[in-house]
Enzyme design. Sequence first.
Site, PDB file in Angstrom:
ATOM      1  N   GLY A  46       0.830  -1.194   0.000  1.00  0.00           N
ATOM      2  CA  GLY A  46       0.000   0.000   0.000  1.00  0.00           C
ATOM      3  C   GLY A  46       0.864   1.244   0.000  1.00  0.00           C
ATOM      4  O   GLY A  46       2.018   1.212   0.439  1.00  0.00           O
ATOM      5  N   LEU A  96       6.341   1.562   4.365  1.00  0.00           N
ATOM      6  CA  LEU A  96       7.484   1.905   3.513  1.00  0.00           C
ATOM      7  C   LEU A  96       8.197   3.165   4.009  1.00  0.00           C
ATOM      8  O   LEU A  96       9.357   3.380   3.698  1.00  0.00           O
ATOM      9  CB  LEU A  96       7.027   2.094   2.065  1.00  0.00           C
ATOM     10  CG  LEU A  96       6.539   0.824   1.349  1.00  0.00           C
ATOM     11  CD1 LEU A  96       5.999   1.173  -0.032  1.00  0.00           C
ATOM     12  CD2 LEU A  96       7.636  -0.218   1.243  1.00  0.00           C
ATOM     13  N   HIS A 141      -2.875   7.493   6.836  1.00  0.00           N
ATOM     14  CA  HIS A 141      -1.845   8.395   6.291  1.00  0.00           C
ATOM     15  C   HIS A 141      -2.460   9.723   5.851  1.00  0.00           C
ATOM     16  O   HIS A 141      -1.809  10.767   5.909  1.00  0.00           O
ATOM     17  CB  HIS A 141      -1.162   7.763   5.066  1.00  0.00           C
ATOM     18  CG  HIS A 141       0.024   6.898   5.395  1.00  0.00           C
ATOM     19  ND1 HIS A 141       1.120   7.365   6.075  1.00  0.00           N
ATOM     20  CD2 HIS A 141       0.290   5.597   5.126  1.00  0.00           C
ATOM     21  CE1 HIS A 141       2.015   6.384   6.211  1.00  0.00           C
ATOM     22  NE2 HIS A 141       1.530   5.292   5.645  1.00  0.00           N
TER      23      HIS A 141
END
Length: 165
Positions: A46, A96, A141
């Site tokens: 994602g 990430l 996020h």
Amino acid sequence: MALRNILTKEQPGLYKHCRPVTDFNPRLHQLLDDMRETLMAANGVGLAAPQVGVLRRAVLVLETNVPEGESERLIELINPEILESSGEQDGPEGCLSVPGEYGLVKRPMHVKVRAQDRNGEWFEAEGDGLTARCFCHEIDHLEGVVFTSRAERMLSEEELESGEY
Ligand code: ZN
């Protein structure tokens, strides 16, 4: 298409609220194409626009639990919102933007989301397990929330390897 740099946890852009996407134009399509390439190159499941420095409400989620024989689907969600969630899962989560670190995060087992596609059409999508976790993580996020602030605790390498936590 081009690879974009992924912001890491030290960078303030990761902690900002993102604005809705209002123009479904070639610039958005370029962003989504670049995000797709960046996500695939990083082997992630994602990616959210703020992770590549764009404070807009757009995310990608790789749907991994597809029926055997079908290939994984990458879902583009613009202006996504969670409509329903149920159940609970407690497991390791990573990002990430926080390479090499994992934490124990509680998430719903099942979520239903509503979002627009790259042309502005509304659709609904559902996910279980890892996909549900990913929907929640990516939508977080957009509010400037990184999983480390939701983690009950971070996991050591030993714990991750042994699967005991
Ligand atoms: Zn993330």
